[in-house]
Design a protein around this motif. Structure first.
Motif, PDB file in Angstrom:
ATOM      1  N   PHE A 101     -10.124   3.260  -6.927  1.00  0.00           N
ATOM      2  CA  PHE A 101      -9.630   3.497  -5.577  1.00  0.00           C
ATOM      3  C   PHE A 101      -8.441   4.456  -5.609  1.00  0.00           C
ATOM      4  CE2 PHE A 101      -7.073   2.374  -1.848  1.00  0.00           C
ATOM      5  CZ  PHE A 101      -8.020   2.530  -0.854  1.00  0.00           C
ATOM      6  N   GLU A 105     -17.591   7.394  -1.357  1.00  0.00           N
ATOM      7  CA  GLU A 105     -16.763   6.600  -2.257  1.00  0.00           C
ATOM      8  C   GLU A 105     -17.582   5.969  -3.370  1.00  0.00           C
ATOM      9  OE1 GLU A 105     -14.095   4.123  -0.094  1.00  0.00           O
ATOM     10  OE2 GLU A 105     -13.274   5.841   1.016  1.00  0.00           O
ATOM     11  N   MET A 132       1.756   7.920  -2.223  1.00  0.00           N
ATOM     12  CA  MET A 132       0.772   7.217  -3.074  1.00  0.00           C
ATOM     13  C   MET A 132       1.498   6.470  -4.177  1.00  0.00           C
ATOM     14  SD  MET A 132      -2.596   7.226  -4.045  1.00  0.00           S
ATOM     15  CE  MET A 132      -3.124   5.967  -5.155  1.00  0.00           C
ATOM     16  N   SER A 133       1.293   5.194  -4.178  1.00  0.00           N
ATOM     17  CA  SER A 133       1.977   4.415  -5.196  1.00  0.00           C
ATOM     18  C   SER A 133       1.158   4.435  -6.462  1.00  0.00           C
ATOM     19  CB  SER A 133       2.144   2.965  -4.737  1.00  0.00           C
ATOM     20  OG  SER A 133       0.888   2.337  -4.753  1.00  0.00           O
ATOM     21  N   GLU A 148     -15.680  -4.369 -10.005  1.00  0.00           N
ATOM     22  CA  GLU A 148     -15.095  -3.063  -9.727  1.00  0.00           C
ATOM     23  C   GLU A 148     -15.433  -2.611  -8.316  1.00  0.00           C
ATOM     24  OE1 GLU A 148     -16.276  -0.023 -12.502  1.00  0.00           O
ATOM     25  OE2 GLU A 148     -14.361   1.034 -12.244  1.00  0.00           O
ATOM     26  N   HIS A 161     -13.513  -4.732  -5.815  1.00  0.00           N
ATOM     27  CA  HIS A 161     -12.103  -4.338  -5.804  1.00  0.00           C
ATOM     28  C   HIS A 161     -11.889  -3.111  -4.948  1.00  0.00           C
ATOM     29  CE1 HIS A 161      -8.685  -2.018  -7.658  1.00  0.00           C
ATOM     30  NE2 HIS A 161      -8.087  -3.132  -7.263  1.00  0.00           N
ATOM     31  N   HIS A 162     -12.804  -2.127  -5.098  1.00  0.00           N
ATOM     32  CA  HIS A 162     -12.669  -0.890  -4.330  1.00  0.00           C
ATOM     33  C   HIS A 162     -12.768  -1.181  -2.840  1.00  0.00           C
ATOM     34  CE1 HIS A 162     -13.061   3.507  -3.765  1.00  0.00           C
ATOM     35  NE2 HIS A 162     -13.696   3.121  -2.652  1.00  0.00           N
ATOM     36  N   GLU A 174     -12.249  -3.927  -1.254  1.00  0.00           N
ATOM     37  CA  GLU A 174     -11.070  -4.664  -0.769  1.00  0.00           C
ATOM     38  C   GLU A 174      -9.881  -3.733  -0.572  1.00  0.00           C
ATOM     39  OE1 GLU A 174     -10.296  -7.796  -3.541  1.00  0.00           O
ATOM     40  OE2 GLU A 174     -12.207  -8.790  -3.094  1.00  0.00           O
ATOM     41  N   GLU A 175      -9.671  -2.852  -1.527  1.00  0.00           N
ATOM     42  CA  GLU A 175      -8.543  -1.916  -1.409  1.00  0.00           C
ATOM     43  C   GLU A 175      -8.689  -1.060  -0.160  1.00  0.00           C
ATOM     44  OE1 GLU A 175      -5.793  -1.165  -3.427  1.00  0.00           O
ATOM     45  OE2 GLU A 175      -6.154  -2.927  -4.703  1.00  0.00           O
ATOM     46  N   ARG A 176      -9.919  -0.560   0.052  1.00  0.00           N
ATOM     47  CA  ARG A 176     -10.163   0.285   1.231  1.00  0.00           C
ATOM     48  C   ARG A 176      -9.923  -0.520   2.511  1.00  0.00           C
ATOM     49  NH1 ARG A 176      -9.241   4.590   1.970  1.00  0.00           N
ATOM     50  NH2 ARG A 176     -10.628   5.563   0.456  1.00  0.00           N
ATOM     51  N   ARG A 177     -10.445  -1.778   2.495  1.00  0.00           N
ATOM     52  CA  ARG A 177     -10.275  -2.590   3.707  1.00  0.00           C
ATOM     53  C   ARG A 177      -8.790  -2.793   3.983  1.00  0.00           C
ATOM     54  NH1 ARG A 177     -11.711  -8.633   3.229  1.00  0.00           N
ATOM     55  NH2 ARG A 177      -9.621  -8.459   2.378  1.00  0.00           N
ATOM     56  N   ASP A 178      -8.007  -3.125   2.965  1.00  0.00           N
ATOM     57  CA  ASP A 178      -6.572  -3.329   3.161  1.00  0.00           C
ATOM     58  C   ASP A 178      -5.917  -2.066   3.709  1.00  0.00           C
ATOM     59  OD1 ASP A 178      -7.058  -5.779   2.153  1.00  0.00           O
ATOM     60  OD2 ASP A 178      -5.876  -5.541   0.300  1.00  0.00           O
ATOM     61  N   ALA A 179      -6.361  -0.913   3.189  1.00  0.00           N
ATOM     62  CA  ALA A 179      -5.777   0.343   3.656  1.00  0.00           C
ATOM     63  C   ALA A 179      -6.083   0.555   5.135  1.00  0.00           C
ATOM     64  CB  ALA A 179      -6.320   1.496   2.826  1.00  0.00           C
ATOM     65  N   ARG A 188      -4.036  -1.649   7.209  1.00  0.00           N
ATOM     66  CA  ARG A 188      -2.678  -1.114   7.337  1.00  0.00           C
ATOM     67  C   ARG A 188      -2.634   0.015   8.350  1.00  0.00           C
ATOM     68  NH1 ARG A 188      -2.598  -1.751   1.855  1.00  0.00           N
ATOM     69  NH2 ARG A 188      -2.968   0.460   1.418  1.00  0.00           N
ATOM     70  N   VAL A 190     -18.022   3.568   4.328  1.00  0.00           N
ATOM     71  CA  VAL A 190     -17.612   4.756   3.586  1.00  0.00           C
ATOM     72  C   VAL A 190     -17.951   4.633   2.100  1.00  0.00           C
ATOM     73  CG1 VAL A 190     -15.768   5.407   5.184  1.00  0.00           C
ATOM     74  CG2 VAL A 190     -15.249   3.922   3.246  1.00  0.00           C
ATOM     75  N   PHE A 191     -18.149   3.430   1.623  1.00  0.00           N
ATOM     76  CA  PHE A 191     -18.516   3.301   0.208  1.00  0.00           C
ATOM     77  C   PHE A 191     -19.926   3.843  -0.036  1.00  0.00           C
ATOM     78  CE2 PHE A 191     -20.023   1.334  -3.676  1.00  0.00           C
ATOM     79  CZ  PHE A 191     -18.909   1.445  -4.490  1.00  0.00           C
TER      80      PHE A 191
END
Lengths: 113, 882
Positions: free
Chosen positions: A31, A49, B1-2, B23, B26-27, B29-34, B37, B52-53
């Motif tokens: 990501f 993605e 970008m952290s 994997e 995880h991707h 979830e990260e996108r959803r959190d973004a 936000r 989008v995945f």
């Protein structure tokens, strides 16, 4: 300027982008790689993605990337990728190839003007 | 970008499918959190993240596939890395124990080499099936003679038997007749006398052969016929015609000047029928008609091949053939046929025991015994090493090496040794078959060369790998427990004893055999030939050539005179003579008839030569009394040799007496002289056949003869001059069989030399194995009794006592082995009866020398470990014990 349509990433270019990204960072998970590319291209490029991962895995199998499982900042289990020595050499090679490609295409595209 | 920094925690490496799912999850979830936000509500963010995945399932499948391949490759890399690390380690540790490595490799290699070579020979000569595509249905007919032993049973069949059996189509679906012949073959300006075979056209079909190129002949292509054809053997085609398929359709000229068209090349498999045969021609018509009522079983070397119909057993076929043969005897045979064949009982066989079969099985049995004993040696060697390595392995284990890792290490080590041994052994076997083939060509030119077979290779490699693997693991056990159960105490001593005794027995028997053959060889070459072998050159003119070009005896006689006069003029030629038979020929007999009667008839019949004036001078054979043949003599006068005079005239001078003979119608010949004894059938036939030399004038007009010339120049020059002289007289005359008589004599001992060398090398190997075996057992004893010996030394034992203690372990068994070997050699001495010359098969000197050599060799082998035993430091052994 208005709405500009973003560009699809050409096949093969994705690998160069990933190599370049990992070449300037230490270790990133999938990501993060995607976000890094998006940030640095100011969202000009669209990457499906899901297509990132087969590319990552193939490069890993080729020995360009190495990976380790770790815990991300958000406390999730994540697979981190980094460049190997072979990957660094591949980065130089692919970059060179890309430069020649761009040079050739632009000479044709701008030629008659 | 952290940029996230991985924390120090390393997560477990998951399985492939878990990893892929994790994997992807995880991707997303990260996108959803973004997205959350950015202000989307959770469920909309979730949907958008998946959109989008892209296609999750497809990505998953792709990743799984990549992952599996990658893991497999990685596992393989790891395995290779582990094994190569073990291999490096094994190499290092074997290099530190060169004695052990060498002993194991040599022992296994010798065992493998000997067994593979002997087994290949046994297979090719005795066991191999007939060279047909359906060997179980394809048989060769042997007509048996009831009154003779099995050795006298023979295969000679005939055209009439072939015709009778060919028609029994209910039983056979094919029959072919085959006979060897020799012909002069002219091609491309060269003329050569070649061996070949004549066959009926079914031969190729029965053998299931297809041509390498071209085709085989048809039933209507007969000899003589409008189109004469010839099929070449593959070896001949390759060596003479460079495997050029363009030869098909070209002509070669055989004997009688008739061109034969090359129509095809027969596959190499068929060369097993007769390895010397370079070509096959159709069976000649004129050979067919000979004496149908009496020639049934005596056509010269005719092989009858039959293919049984499916379902017809060999027993049934044999029975039916017997009926057919009885019927022939009753109905067709005339009085003469019945008289000639009265000792045939119409019995037939499809297999006959190979003349070498028994000996080869014996040798193979001995080799297997050697292999067993060799394996036991290897086990002992590993056991000793296991003891020595006990400490090393214990340290490794203490440092964390698991049992599996240790076993793997030792396995790699022993398999490495085994593969080196297998390679060495196969090289040895290959070399051995090369040697065997070199002499097989001299002993039996019709037999196909021996090959090392794939099955033999695989078998021997499997055996050595298995032995080494078991031994390796055993040595780990020894290292762990200190001593293997199997090698402990009196049972071990018994096993050691049996192994040593077996090796000693085989080695000793072989050594005696080799000694007897060596003595015989020496005796044979020491026989004085009785003529000037080094100065006489022979060249032969062929019957077919001379008769074709000089059909009348008068012309042939004139040719003889011209040749003799021209050859006499060659520089360096002292004397020229003609002889009707080739020197040393097997044809050399008095027409096969015994022309003596009474007591003398029981001895081998004398051989008759027919020679021209000048023969004795040319050959350097002295005339002891009377005179030699002169120009005016003909066959009414004869010179006999000293053996003849001794055997038939009790050593009295027979000059002037009449030559007795029992052949009616031939006038008796008068003996005009007695010559010295010359061994014209070879040195090994020294005292067997007396010679009678009948005199014939040069102009008699022979069609085939040997030209003998005595010269002081080298044989090759003389042969060259002889050829040039003949070409000047008539270029159509091919000279065959040219050599100096010295070369011919040497040629006759090639087979004997081969046999001697083969048995010699075999016995050297067997003795080497026995010596290594004794060495191993003594070394083992020293290793096992180290502490005891140390204590004895500490208590003041002298070196001699230690020697006795150590050597006592092997010598008893050794002596028993030699005893068994002695008995075996006596029991088997009959097998060598045919091969010894001027030495008894129980020759005491040979036995004594063999025993001395054997004991000396084994004693030397014991010295090393025995010396090590006396050098044991008592303090060190006691320290070890604590």
């Amino acid at each position: 300027m208005g709405e500009r349509k973003s560009l699809d990433v050409m096949k093969g270019t994705l690998e160069l982008l990933v190599l370049t990204t990992l070449g300037s960072a230490q270790e990133l998970h999938g990501f993060e790689i995607l976000e890094w590319i998006r940030d640095s291209t100011r969202e000009e490029l669209i990457i499906e993605e899901g297509a990132l991962y087969p590319a990552l895995h193939r490069m890993e199998r080729r020995g360009w990337l190495a990976s380790d499982w770790g815990i991300s900042d958000r406390g999730r289990r994540a697979k981190y990728y980094r460049l190997t020595d072979a990957g660094r050499r591949a980065l130089v090679r692919e970059h060179d190839k890309w430069a020649r490609y761009v040079d050739a295409v632009s000479r044709v595209a701008e030629g008659p003007a | 970008m952290s940029r996230s920094r991985r924390r120090g925690v390393r997560a477990r490496r998951p399985r492939v499918d878990e990893a892929v799912d994790a994997e992807i999850a995880h991707h997303i979830e990260e996108r959803r959190d973004a997205l959350i936000r950015q202000g989307l509500d959770p469920s909309a963010a979730d949907r958008e993240a998946r959109r989008v995945f892209g296609n999750v399932e497809r990505t998953r499948v792709t990743l799984m596939r990549i992952g599996k391949v990658a893991r497999a490759a990685a596992a393989m890399r790891r395995g290779v890395e582990l094994i190569s690390r073990d291999a490096r380690h094994a190499t290092r540790s074997l290099r530190r124990a060169p004695g052990f490595s060498l002993a194991v490799v040599l022992t296994l290699a010798l065992c493998i080499g000997v067994n593979a070579a002997v087994l290949s020979t046994l297979y090719d000569l005795v066991i191999a099936p007939v060279p047909a595509s359906e060997p179980e249905r394809t048989v060769k007919l042997f007509n048996l003679r009831e009154r003779r032993s099995a050795n006298n049973a023979h295969s000679e069949s005939s055209w009439s038997q072939y015709v009778d059996l060919r028609e029994r189509t209910a039983m056979f679906d094919g029959a072919a007749l085959l006979t060897p012949l020799t012909k002069l073959v002219a091609y491309d300006g060269t003329v050569q006398r070649l061996e070949g075979q004549a066959a009926t056209s079914e031969l190729f079909d029965i053998m299931g052969a297809s041509p390498v190129v071209g085709r085989f002949f048809r039933p209507d292509e007969v000899d003589p016929g409008p189109g004469r054809v010839i099929v070449l053997s593959q070896s001949f085609w390759e060596s003479r015609f460079a495997a050029d398929s363009g030869v098909i359709g070209r002509d070669v000229v055989l004997d009688d000047g008739v061109p034969h068209t090359i129509i095809g090349v027969a596959p190499r498999r068929l060369e097993a029928l007769d390895y010397a045969a370079r070509f096959t021609v159709p069976y000649p018509v004129q050979a067919r008609e000979r004496d149908p009522a009496r020639g049934r079983y005596q056509a010269h070397s005719h092989d009858l091949w039959l293919r049984l119909r499916p379902g017809v057993t060999r027993d049934v076929a044999r029975q039916r053939i017997r009926d057919i043969e009885r019927e022939w005897f009753d109905r067709v045979a005339d009085a003469e046929g019945r008289r000639v064949f009265q000792d045939y009982d119409a019995r037939v066989a499809f297999d006959l025991p190979h003349p070498l079969g028994r000996s080869l099985y014996l040798v193979q049995g001995g080799s297997l015994l050697v292999l067993l004993a060799g394996c036991f040696n290897v086990v002992t060697l590993f056991a000793i090493r296991g003891r020595r390595r006990g400490r090393e392995l214990a340290i490794r284990r203490a440092m964390g090496a698991g049992g599996v890792a240790l076993r793997r290490l030792v396995l790699v080590e022993s398999l490495g040794l085994a593969s080196v041994a297998a390679a060495t052994g196969l090289a040895l076997a290959w070399g051995g078959t090369l040697g065997i083939n070199r002499y097989l060509a001299a002993l039996s030119p019709h037999t196909m060369p021996i090959a090392v077979h794939a099955a033999g290779v695989i078998g021997t490699v499997a055996v050595s790998v298995a032995v080494a693997g078991v031994c390796g693991l055993l040595s780990v056990e020894v290292g762990r427990r200190g001593r293997p159960e199997a090698l402990r105490g009196s049972r071990a001593a018994t096993l050691h004893g049996i192994a040593i005794a077996a090796q000693a027995a085989v080695g000793f028997i072989m050594l005696i055999g080799a000694g007897l053959l060596f003595t015989s060889f020496h005796n044979v070459v020491s026989v004085e030939p009785g003529f000037a072998a080094g100065q006489v050159v022979e060249g032969r003119l062929d019957f077919s050539t001379v008769q074709t070009f000089y059909p009348s005896r008068r012309d042939a006689g004139a040719l003889e005179r011209r040749i003799v006069d021209a050859v006499a003029d060659i520089a360096g030629v002292e004397s020229v003579a003609l002889s009707m038979f080739p020197m040393f020929s097997r044809d050399l007999r008095a027409g096969g008839r015994n022309f003596m009667s009474g007591a003398a008839a029981a001895t081998p019949p004398p051989a008759a030569h027919i020679v021209s004036p000048g023969f004795f001078r040319t050959m350097g054979i002295p005339i002891l009394s009377g005179r030699a043949c002169a120009a005016a003599d003909d066959m009414r006068v004869v010179v006999v040799d000293a053996l003849f005079a001794e055997r038939y005239f009790d050593g009295m001078d027979p000059v002037g007496l009449e030559m007795p003979r029992d052949e009616p119608g031939i006038p008796p010949a008068r003996i005009i002289g007695v010559s010295g004894r010359a061994h014209l059938r070879g040195r090994e036939q020294r005292d067997i056949q007396p010679f009678a030399y009948y005199c014939e004038p040069i102009e008699r007009g022979w069609w085939e003869y040997s030209i003998l010339l005595r010269t002081d120049r080298p044989a090759t020059d003389a042969v060259h001059d002889l050829e040039r002289t003949l070409r000047r007289i008539d270029p159509r005359l091919p000279l065959s069989y040219t050599h100096s008589l010295r070369e011919a004599l040497d040629e006759m001992v090639v087979a004997r030399r081969g046999l001697t060398m083969l048995l010699g090398s075999y016995s050297a190997l067997a003795v080497a194995l026995a010596v290594m075996g004794v060495h191993t057992v003594v070394a083992m004893a020293v290793a096992q009794r180290r502490r005891e010996i140390g204590i004895r030394v500490a208590l003041g034992a002298r070196p001699r006592a230690i020697y006795r203690l150590v050597l006592g372990n092997g010598l008893g068994a050794l002596v028993i082995g030699i005893g068994i070997g002695f008995a075996g050699a006596v029991a088997l001495s009959g097998a060598l009866e045919r091969f010894v010359f001027d030495v008894n098969t129980l020759d005491p000197a040979t036995f004594a020398i063999a025993a001395a050599v054997f004991i000396a060799a084994t004693a030397m082998a014991c010295l090393g470990p025995a010396r090590r035993a006396t050098a044991i430091d008592p303090a060190a052994t006691l320290r070890d014990a604590l």
